[in-house]
Design an enzyme around this catalytic site. Structure first.
Site, PDB file in Angstrom:
ATOM      1  N   ASP A  47       0.860  -1.186   0.000  1.00  0.00           N
ATOM      2  CA  ASP A  47       0.000   0.000   0.000  1.00  0.00           C
ATOM      3  C   ASP A  47       0.889   1.226   0.000  1.00  0.00           C
ATOM      4  O   ASP A  47       2.023   1.186   0.485  1.00  0.00           O
ATOM      5  CB  ASP A  47      -0.914   0.023   1.224  1.00  0.00           C
ATOM      6  CG  ASP A  47      -2.199   0.821   0.976  1.00  0.00           C
ATOM      7  OD1 ASP A  47      -2.099   2.053   0.839  1.00  0.00           O
ATOM      8  OD2 ASP A  47      -3.282   0.212   0.908  1.00  0.00           O
ATOM      9  N   ASN A 100      -5.561  -4.925  -6.360  1.00  0.00           N
ATOM     10  CA  ASN A 100      -6.791  -4.353  -5.833  1.00  0.00           C
ATOM     11  C   ASN A 100      -6.749  -2.840  -5.675  1.00  0.00           C
ATOM     12  O   ASN A 100      -7.801  -2.197  -5.594  1.00  0.00           O
ATOM     13  CB  ASN A 100      -7.086  -5.016  -4.474  1.00  0.00           C
ATOM     14  CG  ASN A 100      -8.175  -4.323  -3.712  1.00  0.00           C
ATOM     15  OD1 ASN A 100      -9.347  -4.393  -4.077  1.00  0.00           O
ATOM     16  ND2 ASN A 100      -7.802  -3.635  -2.646  1.00  0.00           N
ATOM     17  N   TYR A 166     -13.623   7.074 -13.866  1.00  0.00           N
ATOM     18  CA  TYR A 166     -13.715   5.808 -13.135  1.00  0.00           C
ATOM     19  C   TYR A 166     -14.294   4.700 -14.019  1.00  0.00           C
ATOM     20  O   TYR A 166     -13.730   3.599 -14.105  1.00  0.00           O
ATOM     21  CB  TYR A 166     -14.577   5.995 -11.889  1.00  0.00           C
ATOM     22  CG  TYR A 166     -14.695   4.743 -11.044  1.00  0.00           C
ATOM     23  CD1 TYR A 166     -13.623   4.290 -10.291  1.00  0.00           C
ATOM     24  CD2 TYR A 166     -15.885   4.019 -11.002  1.00  0.00           C
ATOM     25  CE1 TYR A 166     -13.716   3.151  -9.514  1.00  0.00           C
ATOM     26  CE2 TYR A 166     -15.994   2.883 -10.223  1.00  0.00           C
ATOM     27  CZ  TYR A 166     -14.912   2.446  -9.483  1.00  0.00           C
ATOM     28  OH  TYR A 166     -15.024   1.303  -8.727  1.00  0.00           O
ATOM     29  N   LYS A 170     -12.211   1.346 -15.292  1.00  0.00           N
ATOM     30  CA  LYS A 170     -12.607  -0.004 -14.905  1.00  0.00           C
ATOM     31  C   LYS A 170     -13.000  -0.853 -16.120  1.00  0.00           C
ATOM     32  O   LYS A 170     -12.777  -2.072 -16.125  1.00  0.00           O
ATOM     33  CB  LYS A 170     -13.737   0.048 -13.875  1.00  0.00           C
ATOM     34  CG  LYS A 170     -13.284   0.593 -12.522  1.00  0.00           C
ATOM     35  CD  LYS A 170     -12.130  -0.206 -11.924  1.00  0.00           C
ATOM     36  CE  LYS A 170     -11.774   0.249 -10.526  1.00  0.00           C
ATOM     37  NZ  LYS A 170     -10.694  -0.557  -9.920  1.00  0.00           N
ATOM     38  N   THR A 201     -16.208   0.242   1.987  1.00  0.00           N
ATOM     39  CA  THR A 201     -14.783   0.441   2.236  1.00  0.00           C
ATOM     40  C   THR A 201     -14.592   1.839   2.822  1.00  0.00           C
ATOM     41  O   THR A 201     -15.512   2.657   2.803  1.00  0.00           O
ATOM     42  CB  THR A 201     -13.999   0.326   0.927  1.00  0.00           C
ATOM     43  OG1 THR A 201     -14.412   1.399   0.063  1.00  0.00           O
ATOM     44  CG2 THR A 201     -14.245  -1.011   0.247  1.00  0.00           C
TER      45      THR A 201
END
Length: 261
Positions: A47, A100, A166, A170, A201
């Site tokens: 991360d 991810n 976005y 994707k 999340t």
């Protein structure tokens, strides 16, 4: 040879397998890293957020799992190359990866969206996935094969109002997943995508801070609620396991029924 565990369950065992997880500092990435470690995998948790990554590492150590944390920015090629090498150096090889890390980024109509903000979303979501696979695949091939799972989104299949960057990124992740899957299937690398719907999340918590906005989002789900990070993690873990040994180039919706509505 007999076993006390049904074969279908035994195939979910990840004991000894080196798995790299990006975006592991929170949300779906953290849940996947912990879940996989609990099934015996050796985790390289990655991360850009060092504090979050170290919290994930502590959570894995708390269940006696084996892991390391590597701080890396997936938009920086040298960082990506280094994170893969550190996984190999620490655990001897690389079997799989859950790519991810991603962002929602700026919204707005195309004519109003600043180009720099468009590029930021594309750089993290799509270019990041490209860089990860570019360096993961040689390491996985060196070990004889394995599995890669990319996080796409329901936005990889349907459009959402005022999210051009976005949605485009994707769609690109899903297309890239299928292309790489086709190119490497014969070399024993399975590449698939998980397509989460609205999931609680930390990123989503900010978006749904307004109770009215959250209520509308929940009402839009046929199942009547938002997803939980661990529910996405379960799909990613299954795709990384031998239980999904014939699954290649596929897209799995985990969205509470949105794609069917």
């Amino acid at each position: 040879m007999t076993t006390s565990v049904p074969q279908a369950y035994a195939q979910l065992d990840m004991t000894g397998r080196s798995i790299l997880v990006t975006g592991a500092g929170s949300g779906m990435g953290r849940e996947a890293a912990i879940l996989l470690a609990g099934r015996g995998a050796r985790i390289t948790a990655v991360d850009v957020n060092e504090a979050g990554g170290k919290e994930t590492l502590q959570a894995i150590e708390a269940i006696d799992g084996e892991a390391q944390f590597v701080r890396a920015d997936i938009t920086v090629e040298n960082d990506v190359q280094t994170m893969v090498q550190e996984a190999v150096d620490k655990f001897g090889d690389l079997y799989g990866a859950f790519n991810n890390a991603g962002i929602i980024g700026a919204g707005g109509a195309v004519v109003d969206l600043e180009y720099d903000k468009w590029k930021t979303v594309m750089d993290i979501n799509l270019n990041g996935a490209f860089l990860c696979m570019k360096y993961e695949i040689p390491a996985i091939l060196a070990g004889g094969g394995g599995s890669i799972v990319n996080t796409a989104s329901t936005a990889a299949a349907i459009a959402y109002p005022n999210l051009p960057a976005y949605v485009s990124s994707k769609h690109g992740v899903l297309g890239l997943t299928r292309q790489v899957a086709l190119d490497y299937a014969a070399q024993n690398i399975r590449v698939n995508a998980v397509l989460p719907g609205s999931t609680m999340t930390p990123l989503a918590e900010e978006a749904f801070a307004d109770p009215e906005v959250k209520a509308k989002a929940e009402a839009a789900q046929p199942i009547g609620r938002l997803g939980r990070p661990e529910e996405i993690a379960e799909m990613a873990a299954w795709l990384l396991s031998d239980a999904a040994s014939f699954v290649v180039g596929s897209a799995f919706f985990v969205d509470g029924g949105v794609n069917a509505a």
